[in-house]
Design a protein around this motif. Structure first.
Motif, PDB file in Angstrom:
ATOM      1  N   SER A   1       0.845  -1.185   0.000  1.00 48.77           N
ATOM      2  CA  SER A   1       0.000   0.000   0.000  1.00 48.77           C
ATOM      3  C   SER A   1       0.887   1.244   0.000  1.00 48.77           C
ATOM      4  CB  SER A   1      -0.889   0.007   1.236  1.00 48.77           C
ATOM      5  OG  SER A   1      -1.479   1.281   1.334  1.00 48.77           O
ATOM      6  N   PRO A   2       0.607   2.216  -0.865  1.00 47.38           N
ATOM      7  CA  PRO A   2       1.444   3.418  -0.889  1.00 47.38           C
ATOM      8  C   PRO A   2       1.093   4.406   0.222  1.00 47.38           C
ATOM      9  CG  PRO A   2      -0.246   3.583  -2.558  1.00 47.38           C
ATOM     10  CD  PRO A   2      -0.425   2.239  -1.902  1.00 47.38           C
ATOM     11  N   GLN A   3       0.147   4.093   1.072  1.00 45.98           N
ATOM     12  CA  GLN A   3      -0.288   5.125   2.014  1.00 45.98           C
ATOM     13  C   GLN A   3      -0.259   4.666   3.461  1.00 45.98           C
ATOM     14  OE1 GLN A   3      -4.032   6.613   0.717  1.00 45.98           O
ATOM     15  NE2 GLN A   3      -3.078   7.887  -0.829  1.00 45.98           N
ATOM     16  N   THR A   4       0.674   3.798   3.765  1.00 48.43           N
ATOM     17  CA  THR A   4       0.693   3.354   5.158  1.00 48.43           C
ATOM     18  C   THR A   4       1.953   3.818   5.857  1.00 48.43           C
ATOM     19  OG1 THR A   4       1.527   1.224   4.453  1.00 48.43           O
ATOM     20  CG2 THR A   4      -0.845   1.385   4.791  1.00 48.43           C
ATOM     21  N   THR A   5       2.788   2.854   6.153  1.00 48.85           N
ATOM     22  CA  THR A   5       3.889   3.109   7.067  1.00 48.85           C
ATOM     23  C   THR A   5       5.091   3.834   6.474  1.00 48.85           C
ATOM     24  OG1 THR A   5       4.445   0.854   6.534  1.00 48.85           O
ATOM     25  CG2 THR A   5       3.397   1.228   8.648  1.00 48.85           C
ATOM     26  N   GLU A   6       5.116   3.984   5.156  1.00 50.80           N
ATOM     27  CA  GLU A   6       6.342   4.525   4.561  1.00 50.80           C
ATOM     28  C   GLU A   6       6.508   6.037   4.721  1.00 50.80           C
ATOM     29  OE1 GLU A   6       4.738   2.090   2.659  1.00 50.80           O
ATOM     30  OE2 GLU A   6       6.212   0.628   3.310  1.00 50.80           O
ATOM     31  N   MET A   7       5.411   6.759   5.027  1.00 52.09           N
ATOM     32  CA  MET A   7       5.481   8.221   4.991  1.00 52.09           C
ATOM     33  C   MET A   7       6.610   8.792   5.854  1.00 52.09           C
ATOM     34  SD  MET A   7       3.392   9.404   2.807  1.00 52.09           S
ATOM     35  CE  MET A   7       2.686  11.034   3.033  1.00 52.09           C
ATOM     36  N   HIS A   8       6.864   8.184   6.999  1.00 55.14           N
ATOM     37  CA  HIS A   8       7.889   8.761   7.877  1.00 55.14           C
ATOM     38  C   HIS A   8       9.307   8.390   7.438  1.00 55.14           C
ATOM     39  CE1 HIS A   8       7.871   4.738   9.615  1.00 55.14           C
ATOM     40  NE2 HIS A   8       9.057   5.025  10.112  1.00 55.14           N
ATOM     41  N   LEU A   9       9.448   7.485   6.452  1.00 55.83           N
ATOM     42  CA  LEU A   9      10.788   7.076   6.030  1.00 55.83           C
ATOM     43  C   LEU A   9      11.550   8.229   5.394  1.00 55.83           C
ATOM     44  CD1 LEU A   9      10.239   3.574   4.391  1.00 55.83           C
ATOM     45  CD2 LEU A   9      11.166   4.077   6.637  1.00 55.83           C
ATOM     46  N   GLY A  10      10.813   9.168   4.792  1.00 56.55           N
ATOM     47  CA  GLY A  10      11.442  10.282   4.099  1.00 56.55           C
ATOM     48  C   GLY A  10      12.428  11.046   4.962  1.00 56.55           C
ATOM     49  N   ALA A  11      12.198  11.034   6.277  1.00 55.15           N
ATOM     50  CA  ALA A  11      13.068  11.773   7.182  1.00 55.15           C
ATOM     51  C   ALA A  11      14.343  10.995   7.527  1.00 55.15           C
ATOM     52  CB  ALA A  11      12.300  12.092   8.476  1.00 55.15           C
ATOM     53  N   LEU A  12      14.379   9.704   7.153  1.00 59.89           N
ATOM     54  CA  LEU A  12      15.535   8.861   7.498  1.00 59.89           C
ATOM     55  C   LEU A  12      16.439   8.653   6.291  1.00 59.89           C
ATOM     56  CD1 LEU A  12      13.831   5.886   9.398  1.00 59.89           C
ATOM     57  CD2 LEU A  12      15.126   7.755  10.430  1.00 59.89           C
ATOM     58  N   ASP A  13      17.717   8.365   6.571  1.00 59.75           N
ATOM     59  CA  ASP A  13      18.621   7.969   5.511  1.00 59.75           C
ATOM     60  C   ASP A  13      18.165   6.598   4.994  1.00 59.75           C
ATOM     61  OD1 ASP A  13      21.508   8.743   4.470  1.00 59.75           O
ATOM     62  OD2 ASP A  13      21.334   6.559   4.610  1.00 59.75           O
ATOM     63  N   GLU A  14      18.204   6.407   3.672  1.00 57.34           N
ATOM     64  CA  GLU A  14      17.668   5.153   3.107  1.00 57.34           C
ATOM     65  C   GLU A  14      18.292   3.908   3.707  1.00 57.34           C
ATOM     66  OE1 GLU A  14      17.800   5.096  -1.141  1.00 57.34           O
ATOM     67  OE2 GLU A  14      16.236   6.610  -1.333  1.00 57.34           O
ATOM     68  N   THR A  15      19.580   3.980   4.017  1.00 54.18           N
ATOM     69  CA  THR A  15      20.249   2.788   4.552  1.00 54.18           C
ATOM     70  C   THR A  15      19.729   2.435   5.947  1.00 54.18           C
ATOM     71  OG1 THR A  15      22.019   4.225   5.308  1.00 54.18           O
ATOM     72  CG2 THR A  15      22.390   3.049   3.246  1.00 54.18           C
ATOM     73  N   ASP A  16      19.043   3.388   6.600  1.00 55.41           N
ATOM     74  CA  ASP A  16      18.489   3.109   7.932  1.00 55.41           C
ATOM     75  C   ASP A  16      17.040   2.633   7.876  1.00 55.41           C
ATOM     76  OD1 ASP A  16      20.833   3.850   9.149  1.00 55.41           O
ATOM     77  OD2 ASP A  16      20.255   5.965   9.301  1.00 55.41           O
ATOM     78  N   TRP A  17      16.499   2.497   6.686  1.00 51.11           N
ATOM     79  CA  TRP A  17      15.117   2.038   6.593  1.00 51.11           C
ATOM     80  C   TRP A  17      15.055   0.590   7.097  1.00 51.11           C
ATOM     81  CZ3 TRP A  17      13.010   3.996   1.159  1.00 51.11           C
ATOM     82  CH2 TRP A  17      12.989   5.394   1.162  1.00 51.11           C
ATOM     83  N   PRO A  18      14.210   0.316   8.090  1.00 51.36           N
ATOM     84  CA  PRO A  18      14.205  -1.021   8.685  1.00 51.36           C
ATOM     85  C   PRO A  18      13.642  -2.090   7.748  1.00 51.36           C
ATOM     86  CG  PRO A  18      12.615   0.432   9.776  1.00 51.36           C
ATOM     87  CD  PRO A  18      13.302   1.256   8.733  1.00 51.36           C
ATOM     88  N   THR A  19      14.305  -3.234   7.731  1.00 54.31           N
ATOM     89  CA  THR A  19      13.902  -4.311   6.817  1.00 54.31           C
ATOM     90  C   THR A  19      12.451  -4.712   7.041  1.00 54.31           C
ATOM     91  OG1 THR A  19      16.171  -5.090   6.839  1.00 54.31           O
ATOM     92  CG2 THR A  19      14.546  -6.615   5.974  1.00 54.31           C
ATOM     93  N   ALA A  20      12.020  -4.774   8.310  1.00 48.83           N
ATOM     94  CA  ALA A  20      10.632  -5.198   8.587  1.00 48.83           C
ATOM     95  C   ALA A  20       9.648  -4.283   7.869  1.00 48.83           C
ATOM     96  CB  ALA A  20      10.362  -5.195  10.086  1.00 48.83           C
ATOM     97  N   LEU A  21       9.954  -2.993   7.848  1.00 53.86           N
ATOM     98  CA  LEU A  21       9.075  -2.024   7.203  1.00 53.86           C
ATOM     99  C   LEU A  21       9.141  -2.180   5.674  1.00 53.86           C
ATOM    100  CD1 LEU A  21       7.253   0.042   8.443  1.00 53.86           C
ATOM    101  CD2 LEU A  21       9.019   1.766   8.098  1.00 53.86           C
ATOM    102  N   LEU A  22      10.348  -2.435   5.188  1.00 54.65           N
ATOM    103  CA  LEU A  22      10.508  -2.614   3.742  1.00 54.65           C
ATOM    104  C   LEU A  22       9.731  -3.839   3.248  1.00 54.65           C
ATOM    105  CD1 LEU A  22      14.348  -1.943   3.347  1.00 54.65           C
ATOM    106  CD2 LEU A  22      12.472  -0.356   2.975  1.00 54.65           C
ATOM    107  N   LEU A  23       9.513  -4.806   4.143  1.00 53.20           N
ATOM    108  CA  LEU A  23       8.821  -6.048   3.766  1.00 53.20           C
ATOM    109  C   LEU A  23       7.323  -5.977   4.024  1.00 53.20           C
ATOM    110  CD1 LEU A  23      11.432  -8.584   5.184  1.00 53.20           C
ATOM    111  CD2 LEU A  23      10.838  -8.304   2.768  1.00 53.20           C
ATOM    112  N   SER A  24       6.833  -4.842   4.502  1.00 58.14           N
ATOM    113  CA  SER A  24       5.411  -4.757   4.853  1.00 58.14           C
ATOM    114  C   SER A  24       4.541  -4.947   3.607  1.00 58.14           C
ATOM    115  CB  SER A  24       5.106  -3.407   5.504  1.00 58.14           C
ATOM    116  OG  SER A  24       5.181  -2.395   4.532  1.00 58.14           O
ATOM    117  N   GLY A  25       3.348  -5.481   3.824  1.00 57.97           N
ATOM    118  CA  GLY A  25       2.442  -5.747   2.717  1.00 57.97           C
ATOM    119  C   GLY A  25       2.216  -7.237   2.567  1.00 57.97           C
ATOM    120  N   VAL A  26       1.775  -7.624   1.387  1.00 57.69           N
ATOM    121  CA  VAL A  26       1.445  -9.026   1.124  1.00 57.69           C
ATOM    122  C   VAL A  26       2.395  -9.558   0.055  1.00 57.69           C
ATOM    123  CG1 VAL A  26      -0.343 -10.551   0.165  1.00 57.69           C
ATOM    124  CG2 VAL A  26      -0.986  -8.738   1.764  1.00 57.69           C
ATOM    125  N   TRP A  27       2.900 -10.753   0.291  1.00 56.60           N
ATOM    126  CA  TRP A  27       3.768 -11.436  -0.679  1.00 56.60           C
ATOM    127  C   TRP A  27       3.028 -12.684  -1.136  1.00 56.60           C
ATOM    128  CZ3 TRP A  27       8.730  -9.495  -1.886  1.00 56.60           C
ATOM    129  CH2 TRP A  27       9.116  -8.385  -1.110  1.00 56.60           C
TER     130      TRP A  27
END
Ligand code: FES
Ligand code: FE2
Length: 397
Positions: free
Chosen positions: A246-272
């Motif tokens: 979903s483009p409108q959930t948990t990612e919005m606050h990532l913009g304030a972080l350096d990309e390398t600090d984006w947590p893997t759990a968050l990067l994997l959110s959604g359905v596979w």
């Protein structure tokens, strides 16, 4: 797949969230309604999909140690998975060489020998026939020729795939199209197996369409997920396998972080989704409470029926409070699927079977369902000799 590719999808999702957009399919897709109930179609799906393609039948966490086994029914085929002495999982047809009886009851356990309940012939963890009851009375046979029948099997990324046709020459890694390396970011091999349940539902495709569909979330699940849940979805494909985000959930606050600090759990959110019949939905942030619901769908005994085995895995073994929280979460997810998704699906099944409509629709916002049905049709139309080529070619149908 490197983490940078997960970051790429999160960045794409973040951009869409900021712009309030999604990637739309080219057009609305019409699908014949009869594919959900016609007996010939149902039989063709059994033969050309469930008995021909690799099925994701187990998580590694269900059989972690040498000698652990799992016996199950995979779309009508009795399958026995055994983790052998060397630590690798092998799959067999769960049927005795003597007169074909089913050896192990469905379920999981640990054993050094697998003894048939009919006349006590037994097999070791390598599937070899080791003992014939009253062998001298029975008569001489070459035991080495009467082991369990092996099935093509691959354990990757903490998941186990099996082809239920022993003579298949389909290459499982080719079928996976690199998707297993995306799933590897979960590190499922180290997760804790919490539990499972089975839910009966409508035709497996009616059920499966729902896992690829975020459009319905704030409507059908308004009482559970909530009416403000996003109905928007982005789809990323590896061959027939798709990740829905979903483009409108948990990612919005990532913009304030350096990309390398984006947590893997968050990067994997959604359905596979693992074609043709598995959905993996992840919940929670890194740590004890992080869990995934793995849903395995199988056609039932007749057209218009299916069963779904839901497995709940936790990233870490829970403490007492974590156990209670996981039990509640797992119960809620069972309720949502049974009382909301499948209750609606069963009524949808009856409506479609009435013959009232010739076709149904997948919108430009439902690209996941469109991809799924296109791949399914292409696979049904592909002869055995061309299956490997189909998955090896990068082009979607
Ligand atoms: S059928 Fe298994 S021992 Fe006879
Ligand atoms: Fe749903």
């Amino acid at each position: 797949m490197r983490k940078t590719e997960l970051i790429g999808m999160a960045r794409d999702s973040l951009n869409h969230a900021r712009a309030g957009t999604i990637t739309q399919a080219d057009d609305v897709l019409r699908v014949p309604a009869s594919i959900y109930y016609a007996p010939e179609r149902w039989q063709r799906e059994l033969d050309r999909v469930f008995r021909r393609l690799p099925l994701m039948v187990s998580t590694s966490a269900e059989l972690p140690a040498a000698g652990d086994y799992k016996a199950m029914n995979a779309a009508g085929v009795p399958v026995l998975l055994i983790r052998g002495a060397q630590g690798n999982v092998k799959a067999y047809i769960n049927s005795c060489a003597h007169r074909g009886a089913q050896i192990m009851d469905e379920g999981r356990g640990h054993a050094r020998r697998f003894t048939c309940p009919y006349h006590a012939w037994s097999y070791n963890t390598a599937g070899e026939l080791t003992h014939i009851y009253c062998a001298s009375d029975f008569g001489a046979i070459d035991k080495s020729r009467y082991g369990l029948v092996p099935l093509p099997c691959l354990e990757r990324s903490g998941l186990v795939w099996v082809i239920t046709n022993p003579s298949s020459n389909l290459d499982i890694p080719t079928f996976l199209s690199g998707y297993d390396s995306a799933l590897a970011h979960f590190d499922f091999a180290d997760w804790h197996y919490f539990g499972s349940r089975c839910i009966e539902g409508p035709d497996w495709k009616i059920a499966y369409d729902g896992y690829l569909d975020f459009y319905h979330l704030p409507i059908l699940h308004k009482e559970t997920f909530g009416a403000d849940t996003s109905n928007k979805a982005l789809y990323y494909s590896w061959g027939p396998h798709q990740h829905v985000k979903s483009p409108q959930t948990t990612e919005m606050h990532l913009g304030a972080l350096d990309e390398t600090d984006w947590p893997t759990a968050l990067l994997l959110s959604g359905v596979w989704t693992v074609f043709p019949h598995v959905s993996i939905a992840s919940f929670g942030e890194d740590g004890e409470r992080r869990g995934v619901l793995i849903s395995q769908l199988f056609p039932g005994d007749t057209p218009g029926t299916s069963y779904t085995v839901q497995h709940y895995l936790l990233q870490r073994a829970p403490d007492k409070a974590g156990q209670t929280a996981a039990a509640e979460q797992f119960k809620l997810l069972g309720y949502i699927v049974e009382a909301e998704d499948y209750a609606t699906g069963l009524k949808q099944q009856a409506c479609l079977q009435s013959g009232a409509r010739e076709h149904i629709l997948f919108g430009r916002n439902e690209a996941g369902g469109q991809n799924f049905h296109r791949w399914l049709q292409t696979i049904l139309d592909t002869e055995d000799a061309h299956l490997n080529d189909l998955f090896a070619s990068a082009d979607p149908p």
